[in-house]
Design a protein around this motif. Sequence first.
Motif, PDB file in Angstrom:
ATOM      1  N   ALA A 198       0.813  -1.216   0.000  1.00 28.37           N
ATOM      2  CA  ALA A 198       0.000   0.000   0.000  1.00 28.37           C
ATOM      3  C   ALA A 198       0.847   1.267   0.000  1.00 28.37           C
ATOM      4  CB  ALA A 198      -0.932  -0.008   1.207  1.00 28.37           C
ATOM      5  N   HIS A 199       2.082   1.180  -0.484  1.00 27.23           N
ATOM      6  CA  HIS A 199       2.956   2.368  -0.491  1.00 27.23           C
ATOM      7  C   HIS A 199       3.943   2.196  -1.645  1.00 27.23           C
ATOM      8  CE1 HIS A 199       5.647   5.274   2.094  1.00 27.23           C
ATOM      9  NE2 HIS A 199       5.599   5.613   0.819  1.00 27.23           N
ATOM     10  N   LEU A 200       3.585   2.783  -2.805  1.00 32.24           N
ATOM     11  CA  LEU A 200       4.360   2.573  -4.028  1.00 32.24           C
ATOM     12  C   LEU A 200       4.439   3.868  -4.834  1.00 32.24           C
ATOM     13  CD1 LEU A 200       2.719  -0.816  -4.955  1.00 32.24           C
ATOM     14  CD2 LEU A 200       5.153  -0.499  -4.470  1.00 32.24           C
ATOM     15  N   SER A 209       6.399  -1.437   1.110  1.00 32.94           N
ATOM     16  CA  SER A 209       7.753  -1.356   0.553  1.00 32.94           C
ATOM     17  C   SER A 209       8.251   0.079   0.392  1.00 32.94           C
ATOM     18  CB  SER A 209       7.803  -2.059  -0.801  1.00 32.94           C
ATOM     19  OG  SER A 209       7.133  -1.284  -1.789  1.00 32.94           O
ATOM     20  N   ASP A 210       7.349   1.031   0.098  1.00 33.96           N
ATOM     21  CA  ASP A 210       7.782   2.389  -0.268  1.00 33.96           C
ATOM     22  C   ASP A 210       8.748   2.327  -1.449  1.00 33.96           C
ATOM     23  OD1 ASP A 210       7.987   5.129  -0.224  1.00 33.96           O
ATOM     24  OD2 ASP A 210       9.216   5.232   1.593  1.00 33.96           O
ATOM     25  N   ALA A 211       8.560   1.323  -2.324  1.00 34.84           N
ATOM     26  CA  ALA A 211       9.505   1.130  -3.431  1.00 34.84           C
ATOM     27  C   ALA A 211       9.373   2.266  -4.439  1.00 34.84           C
ATOM     28  CB  ALA A 211       9.253  -0.208  -4.106  1.00 34.84           C
ATOM     29  N   ALA A 237       3.488   7.217   7.754  1.00 35.80           N
ATOM     30  CA  ALA A 237       4.464   6.328   7.126  1.00 35.80           C
ATOM     31  C   ALA A 237       5.851   6.550   7.735  1.00 35.80           C
ATOM     32  CB  ALA A 237       4.512   6.602   5.624  1.00 35.80           C
ATOM     33  N   HIS A 238       6.616   5.466   7.810  1.00 33.44           N
ATOM     34  CA  HIS A 238       7.999   5.516   8.313  1.00 33.44           C
ATOM     35  C   HIS A 238       8.181   6.626   9.367  1.00 33.44           C
ATOM     36  CE1 HIS A 238       8.269   8.706   5.323  1.00 33.44           C
ATOM     37  NE2 HIS A 238       8.075   7.838   4.352  1.00 33.44           N
ATOM     38  N   PRO A 239       7.506   6.520  10.520  1.00 32.32           N
ATOM     39  CA  PRO A 239       7.463   7.652  11.462  1.00 32.32           C
ATOM     40  C   PRO A 239       8.814   8.047  12.047  1.00 32.32           C
ATOM     41  CG  PRO A 239       6.356   5.708  12.373  1.00 32.32           C
ATOM     42  CD  PRO A 239       6.616   5.418  10.940  1.00 32.32           C
ATOM     43  N   GLY A 299       6.586  15.200   8.544  1.00 34.43           N
ATOM     44  CA  GLY A 299       6.357  13.778   8.378  1.00 34.43           C
ATOM     45  C   GLY A 299       5.428  13.476   7.223  1.00 34.43           C
ATOM     46  N   HIS A 300       5.423  12.201   6.830  1.00 37.27           N
ATOM     47  CA  HIS A 300       4.646  11.743   5.672  1.00 37.27           C
ATOM     48  C   HIS A 300       3.522  10.831   6.152  1.00 37.27           C
ATOM     49  CE1 HIS A 300       8.580  11.955   3.060  1.00 37.27           C
ATOM     50  NE2 HIS A 300       8.338  13.080   3.713  1.00 37.27           N
ATOM     51  N   TYR A 301       2.391  10.889   5.456  1.00 34.69           N
ATOM     52  CA  TYR A 301       1.353   9.893   5.734  1.00 34.69           C
ATOM     53  C   TYR A 301       0.700   9.420   4.453  1.00 34.69           C
ATOM     54  CZ  TYR A 301      -2.272  13.623   5.558  1.00 34.69           C
ATOM     55  OH  TYR A 301      -3.092  14.651   5.192  1.00 34.69           O
ATOM     56  N   ASP A 314       1.701   7.998  -5.013  1.00 31.57           N
ATOM     57  CA  ASP A 314       2.699   8.997  -5.381  1.00 31.57           C
ATOM     58  C   ASP A 314       2.581  10.206  -4.452  1.00 31.57           C
ATOM     59  OD1 ASP A 314       4.412   8.137  -7.525  1.00 31.57           O
ATOM     60  OD2 ASP A 314       2.564   7.857  -8.664  1.00 31.57           O
ATOM     61  N   HIS A 315       3.726  10.862  -4.245  1.00 24.47           N
ATOM     62  CA  HIS A 315       3.774  12.004  -3.329  1.00 24.47           C
ATOM     63  C   HIS A 315       2.880  13.141  -3.825  1.00 24.47           C
ATOM     64  CE1 HIS A 315       7.312  10.691  -0.985  1.00 24.47           C
ATOM     65  NE2 HIS A 315       7.812  10.245  -2.114  1.00 24.47           N
ATOM     66  N   ASN A 316       1.922  13.551  -3.008  1.00 21.22           N
ATOM     67  CA  ASN A 316       1.265  14.865  -3.130  1.00 21.22           C
ATOM     68  C   ASN A 316       0.455  15.091  -4.393  1.00 21.22           C
ATOM     69  OD1 ASN A 316       2.534  15.341  -0.745  1.00 21.22           O
ATOM     70  ND2 ASN A 316       4.123  16.640  -1.577  1.00 21.22           N
ATOM     71  N   GLU A 331      -2.498   8.465  -1.992  1.00 18.35           N
ATOM     72  CA  GLU A 331      -1.471   9.517  -2.110  1.00 18.35           C
ATOM     73  C   GLU A 331      -0.575   9.413  -0.890  1.00 18.35           C
ATOM     74  OE1 GLU A 331      -3.103  13.476  -2.885  1.00 18.35           O
ATOM     75  OE2 GLU A 331      -1.614  14.346  -1.530  1.00 18.35           O
ATOM     76  N   GLU A 332       0.713   9.654  -1.056  1.00 19.20           N
ATOM     77  CA  GLU A 332       1.569   9.881   0.105  1.00 19.20           C
ATOM     78  C   GLU A 332       1.641  11.381   0.310  1.00 19.20           C
ATOM     79  OE1 GLU A 332       5.612   8.428   0.219  1.00 19.20           O
ATOM     80  OE2 GLU A 332       5.736   8.829   2.367  1.00 19.20           O
ATOM     81  N   VAL A 333       1.175  11.823   1.454  1.00 18.78           N
ATOM     82  CA  VAL A 333       1.071  13.246   1.755  1.00 18.78           C
ATOM     83  C   VAL A 333       2.348  13.631   2.500  1.00 18.78           C
ATOM     84  CG1 VAL A 333      -0.384  15.019   2.783  1.00 18.78           C
ATOM     85  CG2 VAL A 333      -1.412  12.890   1.956  1.00 18.78           C
TER      86      VAL A 333
HETATM   87 ZN   LIG Z   1       7.663   9.026   2.638  1.00 16.84          ZN
END
Ligand SMILES: [Zn+2]
Length: 556
Positions: free
Chosen positions: A234-236, A398-400, A338-340, A297-299, A266-268, A290-292
């Motif tokens: 859930a993080h790509l 993965s945040d791949a 994410a990845h806090p 920090g990111h969520y 994808d970011h933002n 979306e990765e905000v």
């Molecule tokens: Zn991130």
Amino acid sequence: MTSPLNGRRLPAPPVSCSVLGSVAYCSVTVGNIEGVTSPCKAHSGENVSFSSTRRGFLAAALTGAALTLAPVSFAAAATGTSKTKTITGHLDPGAADFVYLPIEVPAGVNKISVSYTYSKPQVAPGLLGNACDIGIFDEKGTDLAGKGFRGWSGGFRTEFSISAGGDTTPGYLPGPVGKGTWNVVLGPYQVAEQGLDYTVNVTLEYGPDVAPFKPQYPPQQIAGRGAAWYRGDAHLHTVYSDGKRTPEEVAAGARAARLDFMISTDHNTPASHGVRGPLAGNDLLILTGEEVTTRNGHYLALGLEPGEWIDWRYRARDKGFEQEAQRIHASGGIVVPAHPYCPYVACRWKFGYDDADAVEVWTGPWTIDDESSVNTWDSMLAHSVRTGGRWLPAMGNSDAHSVPQVIGFPHNVVNAAALSRDALLDGIRNGRNWIAESADVSVDFQVTSGGKSATVGDRLKVAADAPVTVTAKIAGVPNGVVRFITDEGQTQQVTLPASGQGTSTWVTTPQLAAYVRVEVRHPKIDGTSGSGTEMGTVIPLGPMAALTNPIFLGAS
Ligand SMILES: [Zn+2]
Ligand SMILES: [Zn+2]
């Protein structure tokens, strides 16, 4: 003065000036190229005064963490022509989080293109060098979570363009280039002590719109897939933000990892949602998110409506996060920090967990920040038992972004009523998932007592002194180390054989253990099992292979 383009004599260039802080900015037009310089050369050596009447003249404005500069205007022009204007400026350390460069766009424009560069002075080791993101808002404005968002490429691209058509740069939203005030947005998230000098070129092309891009959104469910454990990352990322993989390559990677679902984050920007439809199939559900990426920090905003955009322009001290979390929840999505413990600047999570639905405790290959995330998360589990409040489930993704990062390492194995957005998010929201490093790893984790049983994310409601048998059946982790962990800490550690298969059992009671969870670790790099109950100067255990959400024991 002669035009650099055609050598013709030009009338004296119109100059307009504005003052920002202690710096004057001037706008100069030469032919079809206009420059905005800083500091203003016409003012060099001049002691700029700041009387209140002069302030009334200023076009620049300072508000909170945002800075809006004087607008740059383009005139209308004939179809088939283009005009370029150049904006230069200087930002000192301590600059606003976002610097807005207003662009007055006339009617009749079918494409806007922006390129930028900025200075990268040498800095001593340990000091931050310059780093500046970029994006754009259209004539609908720059309000938080407003309608004007047209794309963001962070620091990944040095140029982009937007038209109505499919030639729009990935990360940006195709559509008409409407008349009105657009804003190029700079995000100078690191400014060296020498400051940051930027140059932004804006080109407008004049003519009728090209054929419009038609988004093809993926379906939100796969019919005929009932209750089961479904695997998904859930993080790509893709080329639609700062990844190097195309959406096609990410979908292929998800299939290669034997995943049932994946979520685009994808970011933002939601720009990639519209190209995911053809990549989904009966074997792969593709959900939109979306990765905000905020300054604190990111969520992950997971399960957004296709095309929905979540704003990121706030810090923990501002109001924006709660508002955006509410919007995500209202659209049926979930909020997952994410990845806090990410150590990068602006990356560590500072918004707390009140608005979160889960937390990503394991991101990509196992590292020391994941160890910290799991420890904090485990403490929060015990806190929820004390307060009787809700508990925060764990996720792993993965945040791949690019090769060699492996899609699906790790991923979630979700107990869901169907292979659909709503059922999967419901499973994650309720902690009915465990995390696997790959599809080769399986964990069957249950507790039983007097004919009752419960599995990951559930509660076994039995008397406080009822004997409870805890069972974890593992496969796929050669010489793996199986840990049972309760609110007291690690209560059992067993090593698997070289086959990687085995079943661990342990008997407890609800009064001894408020919850039980399982970790499966690889051996340490020296081949030993390590110990989860020893102090040391290094992490005393090997990398994670699987991690479950807890099963709670006893009446709530
Ligand atoms: Zn991130
Ligand atoms: Zn990411």
